[in-house]
Scaffold this motif. Structure first.
Motif, PDB file in Angstrom:
ATOM      1  N   ILE A 119       0.815  -1.204   0.000  1.00 47.28           N
ATOM      2  CA  ILE A 119       0.000   0.000   0.000  1.00 47.28           C
ATOM      3  C   ILE A 119       0.854   1.261   0.000  1.00 47.28           C
ATOM      4  N   ARG A 120       1.956   1.249   0.730  1.00 44.28           N
ATOM      5  CA  ARG A 120       2.760   2.460   0.921  1.00 44.28           C
ATOM      6  C   ARG A 120       3.242   3.093  -0.383  1.00 44.28           C
ATOM      7  N   PRO A 121       3.803   2.329  -1.343  1.00 45.28           N
ATOM      8  CA  PRO A 121       4.243   2.986  -2.581  1.00 45.28           C
ATOM      9  C   PRO A 121       3.107   3.590  -3.394  1.00 45.28           C
ATOM     10  N   VAL A 122       1.899   3.018  -3.288  1.00 52.78           N
ATOM     11  CA  VAL A 122       0.763   3.581  -4.019  1.00 52.78           C
ATOM     12  C   VAL A 122       0.309   4.880  -3.355  1.00 52.78           C
ATOM     13  N   LEU A 123       0.362   4.939  -2.022  1.00 47.85           N
ATOM     14  CA  LEU A 123       0.081   6.201  -1.338  1.00 47.85           C
ATOM     15  C   LEU A 123       1.048   7.288  -1.793  1.00 47.85           C
ATOM     16  N   GLN A 124       2.313   6.940  -1.904  1.00 40.51           N
ATOM     17  CA  GLN A 124       3.323   7.898  -2.367  1.00 40.51           C
ATOM     18  C   GLN A 124       3.003   8.372  -3.780  1.00 40.51           C
ATOM     19  N   GLU A 125       2.639   7.453  -4.645  1.00 39.85           N
ATOM     20  CA  GLU A 125       2.333   7.780  -6.038  1.00 39.85           C
ATOM     21  C   GLU A 125       1.124   8.702  -6.155  1.00 39.85           C
ATOM     22  N   LEU A 126       0.068   8.397  -5.399  1.00 42.12           N
ATOM     23  CA  LEU A 126      -1.176   9.151  -5.530  1.00 42.12           C
ATOM     24  C   LEU A 126      -1.134  10.504  -4.837  1.00 42.12           C
ATOM     25  N   PHE A 127      -0.494  10.558  -3.657  1.00 45.42           N
ATOM     26  CA  PHE A 127      -0.633  11.736  -2.805  1.00 45.42           C
ATOM     27  C   PHE A 127       0.689  12.446  -2.482  1.00 45.42           C
ATOM     28  N   GLY A 128       1.796  11.862  -2.867  1.00 44.78           N
ATOM     29  CA  GLY A 128       3.092  12.417  -2.485  1.00 44.78           C
ATOM     30  C   GLY A 128       3.392  13.786  -3.060  1.00 44.78           C
ATOM     31  N   GLU A 129       2.777  14.125  -4.184  1.00 45.66           N
ATOM     32  CA  GLU A 129       3.043  15.417  -4.829  1.00 45.66           C
ATOM     33  C   GLU A 129       2.007  16.481  -4.485  1.00 45.66           C
ATOM     34  N   LEU A 130       1.012  16.137  -3.683  1.00 43.38           N
ATOM     35  CA  LEU A 130       0.001  17.127  -3.297  1.00 43.38           C
ATOM     36  C   LEU A 130       0.591  18.130  -2.309  1.00 43.38           C
ATOM     37  N   GLY A 131       0.122  19.351  -2.352  1.00 48.13           N
ATOM     38  CA  GLY A 131       0.632  20.392  -1.470  1.00 48.13           C
ATOM     39  C   GLY A 131       0.085  20.291  -0.059  1.00 48.13           C
ATOM     40  N   ASP A 132       0.594  21.154   0.823  1.00 53.59           N
ATOM     41  CA  ASP A 132       0.196  21.070   2.227  1.00 53.59           C
ATOM     42  C   ASP A 132      -1.199  21.632   2.491  1.00 53.59           C
ATOM     43  N   SER A 133      -1.846  22.220   1.488  1.00 59.10           N
ATOM     44  CA  SER A 133      -3.225  22.679   1.658  1.00 59.10           C
ATOM     45  C   SER A 133      -4.239  21.632   1.200  1.00 59.10           C
ATOM     46  N   ALA A 134      -3.766  20.517   0.652  1.00 58.20           N
ATOM     47  CA  ALA A 134      -4.647  19.463   0.161  1.00 58.20           C
ATOM     48  C   ALA A 134      -5.271  18.700   1.329  1.00 58.20           C
ATOM     49  N   VAL A 135      -6.405  18.061   1.056  1.00 59.45           N
ATOM     50  CA  VAL A 135      -7.112  17.249   2.049  1.00 59.45           C
ATOM     51  C   VAL A 135      -7.332  15.854   1.474  1.00 59.45           C
ATOM     52  N   VAL A 136      -6.922  14.846   2.226  1.00 58.58           N
ATOM     53  CA  VAL A 136      -7.161  13.446   1.853  1.00 58.58           C
ATOM     54  C   VAL A 136      -7.957  12.793   2.976  1.00 58.58           C
ATOM     55  N   MET A 137      -8.997  12.034   2.612  1.00 60.39           N
ATOM     56  CA  MET A 137      -9.827  11.333   3.595  1.00 60.39           C
ATOM     57  C   MET A 137      -9.327   9.903   3.774  1.00 60.39           C
ATOM     58  N   ASP A 138      -9.222   9.473   5.013  1.00 60.72           N
ATOM     59  CA  ASP A 138      -8.996   8.071   5.341  1.00 60.72           C
ATOM     60  C   ASP A 138     -10.321   7.549   5.880  1.00 60.72           C
ATOM     61  N   ILE A 139     -11.046   6.808   5.060  1.00 60.15           N
ATOM     62  CA  ILE A 139     -12.398   6.366   5.392  1.00 60.15           C
ATOM     63  C   ILE A 139     -12.319   4.978   6.022  1.00 60.15           C
ATOM     64  N   GLY A 140     -12.615   4.906   7.308  1.00 53.86           N
ATOM     65  CA  GLY A 140     -12.417   3.676   8.065  1.00 53.86           C
ATOM     66  C   GLY A 140     -11.011   3.656   8.621  1.00 53.86           C
ATOM     67  N   ALA A 141     -10.648   4.698   9.370  1.00 54.22           N
ATOM     68  CA  ALA A 141      -9.258   4.912   9.785  1.00 54.22           C
ATOM     69  C   ALA A 141      -8.803   3.963  10.885  1.00 54.22           C
ATOM     70  N   GLY A 142      -9.741   3.340  11.604  1.00 52.34           N
ATOM     71  CA  GLY A 142      -9.338   2.438  12.678  1.00 52.34           C
ATOM     72  C   GLY A 142      -8.510   3.154  13.727  1.00 52.34           C
ATOM     73  N   THR A 143      -7.434   2.517  14.164  1.00 53.62           N
ATOM     74  CA  THR A 143      -6.546   3.111  15.168  1.00 53.62           C
ATOM     75  C   THR A 143      -5.510   4.044  14.562  1.00 53.62           C
ATOM     76  N   GLY A 144      -5.544   4.222  13.238  1.00 55.44           N
ATOM     77  CA  GLY A 144      -4.655   5.186  12.618  1.00 55.44           C
ATOM     78  C   GLY A 144      -3.465   4.605  11.890  1.00 55.44           C
ATOM     79  N   LEU A 145      -3.456   3.314  11.578  1.00 51.47           N
ATOM     80  CA  LEU A 145      -2.348   2.747  10.823  1.00 51.47           C
ATOM     81  C   LEU A 145      -2.247   3.389   9.437  1.00 51.47           C
ATOM     82  N   GLY A 146      -3.398   3.597   8.791  1.00 55.08           N
ATOM     83  CA  GLY A 146      -3.396   4.256   7.495  1.00 55.08           C
ATOM     84  C   GLY A 146      -3.043   5.727   7.588  1.00 55.08           C
ATOM     85  N   VAL A 147      -3.518   6.386   8.652  1.00 52.88           N
ATOM     86  CA  VAL A 147      -3.159   7.793   8.884  1.00 52.88           C
ATOM     87  C   VAL A 147      -1.647   7.937   9.013  1.00 52.88           C
TER      88      VAL A 147
END
Length: 258
Positions: A32-60
């Motif tokens: 999962i980690r390299p795909v997160l980098q690919e999709l969201f790594g170039e977004l700026g610090d004003s961007a918002v990404v939702m973690d839907i079903g975040a659980g204890t925060g492993l995905g966060v």
């Protein structure tokens, strides 16, 4: 002592939440980690990404390592939010940019009225009905810019039901932790034990409403909202909003975002 309760009366994680993350191995997150980098790594610090079903925060945690913007962490279970809040409150960086939403999807979108730049749904879509998933994708369409993407976990194909349980073991502090997962027609039975040698110190059991969902089913459910599914292997896919759809309405958030 074995604790059980009908799903209609109690959130299943109230019973098993403390033990759930023990059995999420590194193999679960390494693809999962390299795909997160690919999709969201170039977004700026004003961007918002939702973690839907975040659980204890492993995905966060994984998302925050590749993404500098704000995170909306959706988690309806109070037990799992306890771990999520602890993770965020003890990390100065996360405390400044993670907002927790305690409603389930798709109702959670009512608390986030501004546009979003992406999302992830890891190991949670089986808790939603097909109707709820379609409504979630419709809500995402209204808030995501054309061309924006999300990450989902789902199998390419469903394995034929074997009726056999899967058993996992962990050893911590001299104690053995055992998990058993037994598929049932109406969900999944999850049983956990804590053992000291041959003595069972604790035993908990819950019937989950989880139902497996395939990538083909998700593709069909998301297509009316303008999302195209691209398989990234068995168990992982991305959903990209069509670049030809009408841009989302810009709305101001209610109150200050954190």
């Amino acid at each position: 002592m074995c604790q059980t309760c009908p799903r209609s009366q109690l959130d299943e994680y109230e019973l098993i939440g403390e033990l759930h993350d023990l059995f999420l191995s590194e193999e679960t997150w390494s693809p999962i980690r390299p795909v997160l980098q690919e999709l969201f790594g170039e977004l700026g610090d004003s961007a918002v990404v939702m973690d839907i079903g975040a659980g204890t925060g492993l995905g966060v945690d994984a998302l925050s390592r590749v993404f500098d913007g704000r995170i909306a962490a959706v988690e309806p279970s109070a037990m799992m939010r306890a771990g999520l809040l602890t993770r965020i409150s003890t990390d100065e960086d996360l405390a400044g940019r993670v907002r927790i939403i305690a409603e389930p999807a798709p109702a959670a979108f009512a608390q986030l009225t501004g546009p979003i730049d992406g999302f992830l749904c890891t190991h949670m879509l089986g808790y939603l009905s097909g109707h709820q998933r379609r409504e979630m994708f419709a809500q995402l369409e209204q808030r995501m810019a054309p061309g924006a993407s999300g990450l989902v976990t789902a199998d390419r194909h469903l394995a034929p039901p074997s009726g056999r349980s899967v058993e996992q073991h962990r050893r911590l502090g001299g104690l053995d932790y055992v998990a058993r997962f037994l598929p049932q027609p109406d969900g999944l039975v999850q049983r956990y034990e804590v053992r000291d040698g041959g003595t069972v110190l604790r035993s908990v059991e819950a019937v989950s409403r989880w139902q497996p969902v395939t990538q083909a089913a998700l593709a069909a459910e998301a297509a009316p909202a303008g999302f195209e599914l691209v398989s990234r292997g068995d168990g992982l896919a991305t959903l990209r909003r069509s670049p030809f759809r009408t841009p989302p309405r810009t709305a101001q958030p209610t109150g200050r975002r954190h």
